[in-house]
Design a protein around this motif. Sequence first.
Motif, PDB file in Angstrom:
ATOM      1  N   MET A   1       0.806  -1.191  -0.142  1.00 37.42           N
ATOM      2  CA  MET A   1       0.015  -0.158  -0.072  1.00 37.42           C
ATOM      3  C   MET A   1       0.881   1.114  -0.045  1.00 37.42           C
ATOM      4  N   ALA A   2       2.311   1.187   0.276  1.00 39.97           N
ATOM      5  CA  ALA A   2       3.077   2.126   0.340  1.00 39.97           C
ATOM      6  C   ALA A   2       3.334   2.741  -1.106  1.00 39.97           C
ATOM      7  N   SER A   3       3.170   2.054  -1.981  1.00 34.20           N
ATOM      8  CA  SER A   3       3.376   2.635  -3.202  1.00 34.20           C
ATOM      9  C   SER A   3       1.772   2.529  -4.216  1.00 34.20           C
ATOM     10  N   SER A   4       0.862   1.537  -3.885  1.00 31.73           N
ATOM     11  CA  SER A   4      -0.207   1.232  -4.838  1.00 31.73           C
ATOM     12  C   SER A   4      -0.955   2.593  -4.308  1.00 31.73           C
TER      13      SER A   4
ATOM     14  N   ALA B   1      -4.944  -2.479 -20.183  1.00 33.76           N
ATOM     15  CA  ALA B   1      -4.896  -1.697 -19.062  1.00 33.76           C
ATOM     16  C   ALA B   1      -3.437  -1.981 -18.154  1.00 33.76           C
ATOM     17  N   ARG B   2      -3.071  -3.340 -18.759  1.00 34.82           N
ATOM     18  CA  ARG B   2      -1.753  -3.281 -18.002  1.00 34.82           C
ATOM     19  C   ARG B   2      -0.688  -2.332 -18.045  1.00 34.82           C
ATOM     20  N   PHE B   3      -0.676  -1.575 -19.276  1.00 36.47           N
ATOM     21  CA  PHE B   3       0.361  -0.539 -19.674  1.00 36.47           C
ATOM     22  C   PHE B   3      -0.232   0.974 -19.062  1.00 36.47           C
ATOM     23  N   LEU B   4      -1.123   0.893 -17.998  1.00 38.90           N
ATOM     24  CA  LEU B   4      -1.576   2.216 -17.493  1.00 38.90           C
ATOM     25  C   LEU B   4      -0.306   2.442 -16.389  1.00 38.90           C
ATOM     26  N   PRO B   5       0.054   3.551 -16.110  1.00 37.61           N
ATOM     27  CA  PRO B   5       1.334   3.861 -15.168  1.00 37.61           C
ATOM     28  C   PRO B   5       1.008   3.170 -13.753  1.00 37.61           C
ATOM     29  N   GLY B   6      -0.313   3.154 -13.188  1.00 41.03           N
ATOM     30  CA  GLY B   6      -0.488   2.684 -11.906  1.00 41.03           C
ATOM     31  C   GLY B   6      -0.249   1.014 -11.863  1.00 41.03           C
TER      32      GLY B   6
ATOM     33  N   ALA C   1       1.525  -0.609 -14.110  1.00 40.79           N
ATOM     34  CA  ALA C   1       2.971  -0.689 -14.394  1.00 40.79           C
ATOM     35  C   ALA C   1       3.616  -0.508 -13.358  1.00 40.79           C
ATOM     36  N   SER C   2       3.420   0.285 -12.357  1.00 41.98           N
ATOM     37  CA  SER C   2       3.952   0.193 -10.915  1.00 41.98           C
ATOM     38  C   SER C   2       3.692  -0.579 -10.111  1.00 41.98           C
ATOM     39  N   ASP C   3       2.463  -1.282 -10.296  1.00 37.90           N
ATOM     40  CA  ASP C   3       2.190  -2.300  -9.380  1.00 37.90           C
ATOM     41  C   ASP C   3       2.941  -3.636  -9.810  1.00 37.90           C
ATOM     42  N   ALA C   4       3.098  -3.490 -11.043  1.00 35.34           N
ATOM     43  CA  ALA C   4       3.808  -5.011 -11.733  1.00 35.34           C
ATOM     44  C   ALA C   4       5.122  -4.919 -11.271  1.00 35.34           C
ATOM     45  N   LEU C   5       5.984  -3.619 -11.365  1.00 38.22           N
ATOM     46  CA  LEU C   5       7.355  -3.466 -10.957  1.00 38.22           C
ATOM     47  C   LEU C   5       7.369  -3.771  -9.479  1.00 38.22           C
TER      48      LEU C   5
ATOM     49  N   GLU D   1      -2.608 -11.447 -17.275  1.00 42.64           N
ATOM     50  CA  GLU D   1      -1.369 -11.618 -16.472  1.00 42.64           C
ATOM     51  C   GLU D   1      -0.858 -10.395 -16.498  1.00 42.64           C
ATOM     52  N   ALA D   2      -0.267  -9.827 -15.309  1.00 48.95           N
ATOM     53  CA  ALA D   2       0.473  -8.668 -15.009  1.00 48.95           C
ATOM     54  C   ALA D   2       1.649  -8.596 -15.770  1.00 48.95           C
ATOM     55  N   LEU D   3       2.302  -7.466 -15.990  1.00 46.26           N
ATOM     56  CA  LEU D   3       3.662  -7.276 -16.610  1.00 46.26           C
ATOM     57  C   LEU D   3       4.444  -7.896 -15.713  1.00 46.26           C
ATOM     58  N   ILE D   4       5.764  -8.443 -16.243  1.00 48.91           N
ATOM     59  CA  ILE D   4       6.916  -8.771 -15.296  1.00 48.91           C
ATOM     60  C   ILE D   4       7.512  -7.516 -14.913  1.00 48.91           C
ATOM     61  N   TRP D   5       7.986  -7.664 -13.557  1.00 47.77           N
ATOM     62  CA  TRP D   5       8.479  -6.494 -12.644  1.00 47.77           C
ATOM     63  C   TRP D   5       9.298  -5.605 -13.520  1.00 47.77           C
ATOM     64  N   TRP D   6      10.293  -6.261 -14.289  1.00 48.61           N
ATOM     65  CA  TRP D   6      11.241  -5.273 -14.887  1.00 48.61           C
ATOM     66  C   TRP D   6      10.625  -4.531 -16.128  1.00 48.61           C
ATOM     67  N   GLN D   7       9.590  -5.353 -16.700  1.00 46.73           N
ATOM     68  CA  GLN D   7       8.695  -4.662 -17.848  1.00 46.73           C
ATOM     69  C   GLN D   7       7.816  -3.615 -17.384  1.00 46.73           C
ATOM     70  N   GLY D   8       7.210  -3.633 -16.069  1.00 48.59           N
ATOM     71  CA  GLY D   8       6.591  -2.672 -15.458  1.00 48.59           C
ATOM     72  C   GLY D   8       7.278  -1.268 -14.937  1.00 48.59           C
TER      73      GLY D   8
END
Length: 275
Positions: A72-75, A216-221, A223-227, A243-250
């Motif tokens: 929740m710190a980042s989301s 929607a996976r490529f929306l900034p939020g 992508a941040s969640d995927a990271l 499926e969510a992006l891989i962390w480095w893709q996010g």
Amino acid sequence: MTFTRALSAEFLKLFSTRLWWILALTLFLYVGAMAGGLGALFGWVASGGDGSAAGVSPLPPGTNLHAVIYSMASSIGYVFPVLLGAFAVTGEFRHQTLTPTFLATPRRGIVLAAKVVAMLVVGALFGVIAWAATVGLGAAALGSFGLDTSLESADTWALIGRGVLAMALWAAVGVGLGALVPSQVAALIIVIAFTQFVEPVLRLAASFNDVTANVARFLPGAASDALVGASFYAIATPGGNAEALIWWQGGMVLLAIGVVTTVAGYFTSWRRDVT
């Protein structure tokens, strides 16, 4: 040496005002209260306090309760480094301090680059503050109900590290937005409206269809969640199976957003006559 001086000037500008610590304190209280409160609520449910079977997770199968609480710190807290980065730029336009800044450093690209680097550092600091709040208060809440906090796990600390990186990148995105939209009021409205209403609604609506969910996976939020690798929004958007992006893709998506907005801002408002 020009860039070094410009970078030092950016840190001096930031830390000589009250804005950074007011945002940092608000961030700590906000995400800490949310993590502690939801940690206690979920912990109470998982312990059987609501009359259900004890030991049953209130989250979907395969979802780590501690990761959702900590993230929740980042989301929900990413809005603060975005605002800080945007205000670092729009404040210069509002208070007309760009004129002496450009007189001291005529190469405007260096000034903007220094802002980005400074905000990356301070954004990471905000990340440390936010994650300290959610991990500290969230773990305390979970531990009080005898639930696993996973603080001894390397995966948890990797999650925290990626979360700090995400907050740093969000601050850089804020700089790009501020350069693109130099009006402080307009930038504030855009940040609050998009982060607190527009994107959450878009992610929820898109989740009910596989095609839109993939977009929607490529929306900034998202992508941040995927990271980061975990998010409260993941349990609030049931629907699509994308499926969510891989962390480095996010991380690359979020970095690309920051680069594109910054470059666009440089070629628009940043190069205009400010006198």
